[in-house]
Design a protein around this motif. Sequence first.
Motif, mmCIF file in Angstrom:
data_model
loop_
_atom_site.group_PDB
_atom_site.id
_atom_site.type_symbol
_atom_site.label_atom_id
_atom_site.label_comp_id
_atom_site.label_asym_id
_atom_site.label_seq_id
_atom_site.Cartn_x
_atom_site.Cartn_y
_atom_site.Cartn_z
ATOM 1 N N ARG A 156 107.202 7.600 82.661
ATOM 2 C CA ARG A 156 107.991 8.487 81.813
ATOM 3 C C ARG A 156 107.729 9.912 82.273
ATOM 4 O O ARG A 156 106.576 10.289 82.529
ATOM 5 C CB ARG A 156 107.631 8.303 80.338
ATOM 6 N N ALA A 208 110.185 11.607 79.008
ATOM 7 C CA ALA A 208 109.197 11.509 77.938
ATOM 8 C C ALA A 208 109.665 12.332 76.737
ATOM 9 O O ALA A 208 110.489 13.241 76.877
ATOM 10 C CB ALA A 208 107.851 12.026 78.435
ATOM 11 N N PRO A 264 116.189 14.440 75.945
ATOM 12 C CA PRO A 264 116.169 12.991 75.720
ATOM 13 C C PRO A 264 117.237 12.559 74.714
ATOM 14 O O PRO A 264 117.620 13.317 73.820
ATOM 15 C CB PRO A 264 114.757 12.744 75.170
ATOM 16 N N ARG A 275 114.256 7.694 80.925
ATOM 17 C CA ARG A 275 112.832 7.725 81.256
ATOM 18 C C ARG A 275 112.203 9.093 81.022
ATOM 19 O O ARG A 275 111.036 9.309 81.366
ATOM 20 C CB ARG A 275 112.628 7.279 82.710
#
Length: 204
Positions: free
Chosen positions: A123, A152, A197, A150
């Motif tokens: 990650r 984080a 993300p 992926r």
Amino acid sequence: MGEHYFAERPGAASRRRTVDLVLPDLHLRLDTDSGMFSPDRIDPGTRVLLETVPPPPQTGDLLDLGCGYGPIAITMAKRSPQASVLGVDVNQRAITLAENNAKTAGLDNVRFTLVDDADPGLRFAAIWSNPPIRIGKTALHDLLLTWLPRLAPGGLAHLVVQKHLGSDSLQKWLAAQGFPTERIASRSAYRVLRVAPRTEGPTR
């Protein structure tokens, strides 16, 4: 760049040469070869990315997606010596050159591998990429949907895309896939997109 730069084993005859990457904070001399992306000069999009993106995280795993002969990954490694940088590509010739360029730069915090050989459990605190737009929209979307998840928690991706090759439509598509995306820089017909993300699933 040639038609074979996104082939695993390019058919173009080898023709080695050297390019210089000169940035305000570093100067790199990089070996290149035929059969890979932008072998005759540092690609303008790569330069825009490296001159405008915020500093990478100082620790953690960092990714250069589509690393070619290594200018982005090696810059990340220079700027964040305590981080662990990974460069991935489909092109074995480029991977070999990137490894040699990192050794020449005296770096031990960066490594390179073929995309399919990368640890899927990693990650990343940051992803930087001049993505291979010319592989086609479907393949590009598949690539991004493989790697952007992926990130984080708290990580960010920065992508540079030429306006005339669909940067604005890519920004909208990423947002529709649940990745908050904004343009943070615009220069010489290139856009730098910051991608957070995923916060929700794709919209239908």
